[in-house]
Design a protein around this motif. Structure first.
Motif, PDB file in Angstrom:
ATOM      1  N   TYR A   1       0.888  -1.207   0.053  1.00  0.00           N
ATOM      2  CA  TYR A   1      -0.181  -0.030   0.049  1.00  0.00           C
ATOM      3  C   TYR A   1       0.912   1.184  -0.107  1.00  0.00           C
ATOM      4  CZ  TYR A   1      -4.019   3.238   1.123  1.00  0.00           C
ATOM      5  OH  TYR A   1      -4.889   3.901   1.100  1.00  0.00           O
TER       6      TYR A   1
ATOM      7  N   GLN B   1      -4.006   8.358   1.371  1.00  0.00           N
ATOM      8  CA  GLN B   1      -5.356   7.761   2.132  1.00  0.00           C
ATOM      9  C   GLN B   1      -6.419   7.153   1.376  1.00  0.00           C
ATOM     10  OE1 GLN B   1      -4.833   7.501   5.551  1.00  0.00           O
ATOM     11  NE2 GLN B   1      -2.801   8.946   5.058  1.00  0.00           N
ATOM     12  N   ASN B   2      -6.185   7.094   0.001  1.00  0.00           N
ATOM     13  CA  ASN B   2      -7.014   6.769  -1.047  1.00  0.00           C
ATOM     14  C   ASN B   2      -6.716   6.048  -2.385  1.00  0.00           C
ATOM     15  OD1 ASN B   2      -9.860   6.675  -1.727  1.00  0.00           O
ATOM     16  ND2 ASN B   2     -10.026   8.698  -2.593  1.00  0.00           N
ATOM     17  N   TYR B   3      -6.214   4.927  -2.013  1.00  0.00           N
ATOM     18  CA  TYR B   3      -5.634   4.158  -3.188  1.00  0.00           C
ATOM     19  C   TYR B   3      -6.439   3.534  -3.844  1.00  0.00           C
ATOM     20  CZ  TYR B   3      -2.002   1.021  -4.884  1.00  0.00           C
ATOM     21  OH  TYR B   3      -1.201  -0.008  -5.799  1.00  0.00           O
TER      22      TYR B   3
ATOM     23  N   ALA C   1     -11.556   2.799  -3.362  1.00  0.00           N
ATOM     24  CA  ALA C   1     -10.645   2.683  -2.341  1.00  0.00           C
ATOM     25  C   ALA C   1     -10.141   1.230  -2.423  1.00  0.00           C
ATOM     26  CB  ALA C   1     -10.956   3.303  -1.326  1.00  0.00           C
ATOM     27  N   LEU C   2      -9.040   1.015  -1.997  1.00  0.00           N
ATOM     28  CA  LEU C   2      -8.565  -0.342  -1.466  1.00  0.00           C
ATOM     29  C   LEU C   2      -8.040  -0.331  -0.126  1.00  0.00           C
ATOM     30  CD1 LEU C   2      -6.595  -0.934  -5.100  1.00  0.00           C
ATOM     31  CD2 LEU C   2      -8.502  -2.513  -3.729  1.00  0.00           C
ATOM     32  N   GLN C   3      -7.696  -1.463   0.646  1.00  0.00           N
ATOM     33  CA  GLN C   3      -7.156  -1.385   1.848  1.00  0.00           C
ATOM     34  C   GLN C   3      -5.989  -2.502   1.915  1.00  0.00           C
ATOM     35  OE1 GLN C   3      -8.101   0.649   4.146  1.00  0.00           O
ATOM     36  NE2 GLN C   3      -9.759   1.421   2.807  1.00  0.00           N
ATOM     37  N   PRO C   4      -5.202  -2.424   2.946  1.00  0.00           N
ATOM     38  CA  PRO C   4      -4.130  -3.435   2.715  1.00  0.00           C
ATOM     39  C   PRO C   4      -4.792  -4.789   2.992  1.00  0.00           C
ATOM     40  CG  PRO C   4      -3.474  -1.637   4.029  1.00  0.00           C
ATOM     41  CD  PRO C   4      -4.782  -1.215   3.853  1.00  0.00           C
TER      42      PRO C   4
ATOM     43  N   ASP D   1      -6.262  -6.401   0.683  1.00  0.00           N
ATOM     44  CA  ASP D   1      -7.495  -6.871  -0.490  1.00  0.00           C
ATOM     45  C   ASP D   1      -6.753  -7.571  -1.631  1.00  0.00           C
ATOM     46  OD1 ASP D   1      -9.403  -5.453   0.992  1.00  0.00           O
ATOM     47  OD2 ASP D   1      -9.330  -3.428  -0.526  1.00  0.00           O
TER      48      ASP D   1
END
Ligand code: MN
Length: 234
Positions: A73, A78-80, A209-212, A214
């Motif tokens: 990430y 804050q918005n990948y 958006a994605l999170q670690p 995912d």
């Protein structure tokens, strides 16, 4: 005489080719900005093809990552976001090509992901600054194997992707605002296109958006599939 370098040069960026032991050496990475109406609207910038031309940005070839990878990430966001796209691989040189002749430049196609620090892209856009920090992110140009289809124009086919199995983006290549021959012809007015140039043809609506942790699974009908794992933040 053999050239010697101060340190070991980075490897040539390359991609696997379906049905071949030879890899495709990658030259430049071109990205089309807004090329699906519904995505242009969700980004707050609708497109009127009658008075507009496509626009482009580029990324460093060193940002290339193969399908199946785990990427960190990235920092300073804050918005990948994910952007699922069809990628065209150029196989022959061309400059000021007519759309009717553009197919001859096509080597093949692949599934791609144009990974984006959306917060930084939009902040740059609002200030009229370059998009590099939002777009030319390390490990952000994800591409699956190249599928050879020399001279073939793809005009339709479903493009879709999920995050952790949940549908996010789904559209059809028949919704491209500028077709693949139109993009090749237009881009060739600005650049001498070269074998190994890749054109990411734009993303449809549903970016997010994605999170670690995912996992992305994408596919393009008639082309192939792509997988990406998002690792921990650095
Ligand atoms: Mn994109």
């Amino acid at each position: 005489m053999t050239t010697t370098y101060l340190w070991t040069p980075p490897p040539v960026p390359s991609l696997p080719v379906r049905g071949s032991d030879q890899r495709l050496p990658v030259n430049r990475l071109f990205f089309v900005g807004r090329n699906y109406h519904a995505h242009a609207v969700e980004m707050g910038r609708p497109v009127d093809k009658s008075v507009e031309r496509p626009f482009y940005f580029t990324k460093s070839p060193s940002s290339l990552v193969e399908s199946g990878a785990t990427v960190a990430y990235p920092p300073e966001t804050q918005n990948y976001h994910h952007e699922m796209e069809l990628v065209v691989a150029i196989g022959k040189p061309g400059f000021r090509v007519q759309a009717a002749d553009a197919a001859a430049l096509i080597y093949g196609y692949a599934c791609g992901l144009d990974m984006t620090r959306r917060d930084l892209q939009l902040a740059a856009r609002e200030k009229g600054r370059p998009w590099d920090l939002g777009k030319d992110v390390e490990q952000s140009s994800v591409v699956a194997e190249i599928v050879p289809m020399p001279g073939k124009v793809i005009a339709q086919g479903e493009l879709a992707m999920t995050v952790n199995g949940q549908p996010r983006q789904k559209s059809n290549l028949d919704k491209l605002i500028w077709s693949i021959p139109e993009l090749i012809a237009d881009l060739s007015l600005f650049y001498h296109l070269q074998p190994g140039d890749l054109i990411f043809t734009g993303t449809p609506e549903g970016v997010g958006a994605l999170q670690p942790g995912d996992r992305i699974d994408g596919r393009v009908e008639g082309v192939g599939e792509i997988v990406l794992h998002v690792g921990a933040a650095e």
